[in-house]
Design a protein around this motif. Structure first.
Motif, short mmCIF file in Angstrom:
data_model
loop_
_atom_site.label_atom_id
_atom_site.label_comp_id
_atom_site.label_asym_id
_atom_site.label_seq_id
_atom_site.Cartn_x
_atom_site.Cartn_y
_atom_site.Cartn_z
N GLN A 49 96.21 91.40 104.50
CA GLN A 49 95.76 90.51 103.43
C GLN A 49 94.72 91.21 102.56
O GLN A 49 94.74 91.07 101.34
N ASN A 50 93.83 91.98 103.18
CA ASN A 50 92.84 92.73 102.42
C ASN A 50 93.51 93.75 101.51
O ASN A 50 93.10 93.93 100.36
N GLN A 52 96.54 93.53 100.32
CA GLN A 52 97.21 92.77 99.26
C GLN A 52 96.21 92.35 98.19
O GLN A 52 96.50 92.44 97.00
N ASP A 53 95.05 91.90 98.62
CA ASP A 53 94.00 91.52 97.67
C ASP A 53 93.58 92.71 96.81
O ASP A 53 93.37 92.58 95.61
N ASP A 56 96.23 93.37 94.24
CA ASP A 56 96.16 92.37 93.17
C ASP A 56 95.01 92.67 92.22
O ASP A 56 95.16 92.58 91.00
N GLU A 57 93.86 93.03 92.76
CA GLU A 57 92.70 93.36 91.93
C GLU A 57 92.98 94.60 91.08
O GLU A 57 92.60 94.66 89.92
#
Length: 135
Positions: A49-50, A52-53, A56-57
């Motif tokens: 998840q990190n 993926q974040d 995205d950023e």
């Protein structure tokens, strides 16, 4: 106030053989291993998840000329946004594969535990508790 009392529970005297003890030990080891694997899966999902974040950023950044710091071990390296994006995607793919492998291991252990439960409950009935504590 009414109280409910249970009658005496008949406990059968069941002889535990060496083979039975080995099955019980195998059940305990596999239960412990499955718990460790599930914890590892959860940690890897948080890492995924990190990543993926971070992807995205990085996509939301407007300037392509910026150098992005990327951590490898204890060292940060600066590289172009496209290279960093590629490295993040590769890291995500690797992590997803590791999660799938761990989930396959958990599935295999669950099958072994199911077989052992059947065998042990068949012999010991209510004299043995193989259910995990929910506390």
């Amino acid at each position: 106030m009414a109280s409910t009392t249970k009658g005496p529970v008949a406990v059968e005297d069941v002889n535990v053989t060496f083979e039975d003890q080995q099955k019980i030990n195998k059940f305990a080891r596999n239960t412990s291993r499955m718990t460790e694997l599930k914890n590892e899966i959860e940690a890897k999902k948080k890492s995924l998840q990190n990543l993926q974040d971070a992807c995205d950023e990085l996509m939301m950044m407007e300037e392509d000329t910026l150098f992005i710091p990327y951590q490898i071990g204890d060292v940060f390296i600066s590289q172009a946004q496209d290279e960093t994006q590629d490295m993040l995607e590769n890291a995500k793919d690797l992590l997803e594969q590791e999660i799938r492998n761990l989930e396959e291991q958990v599935s295999g252990i669950q099958q072994v535990l199911g077989d052992l439960k059947i065998q042990l409950y068949a012999k010991f009935g209510n004299n043995i508790n193989l259910e995990a504590d929910e506390s």
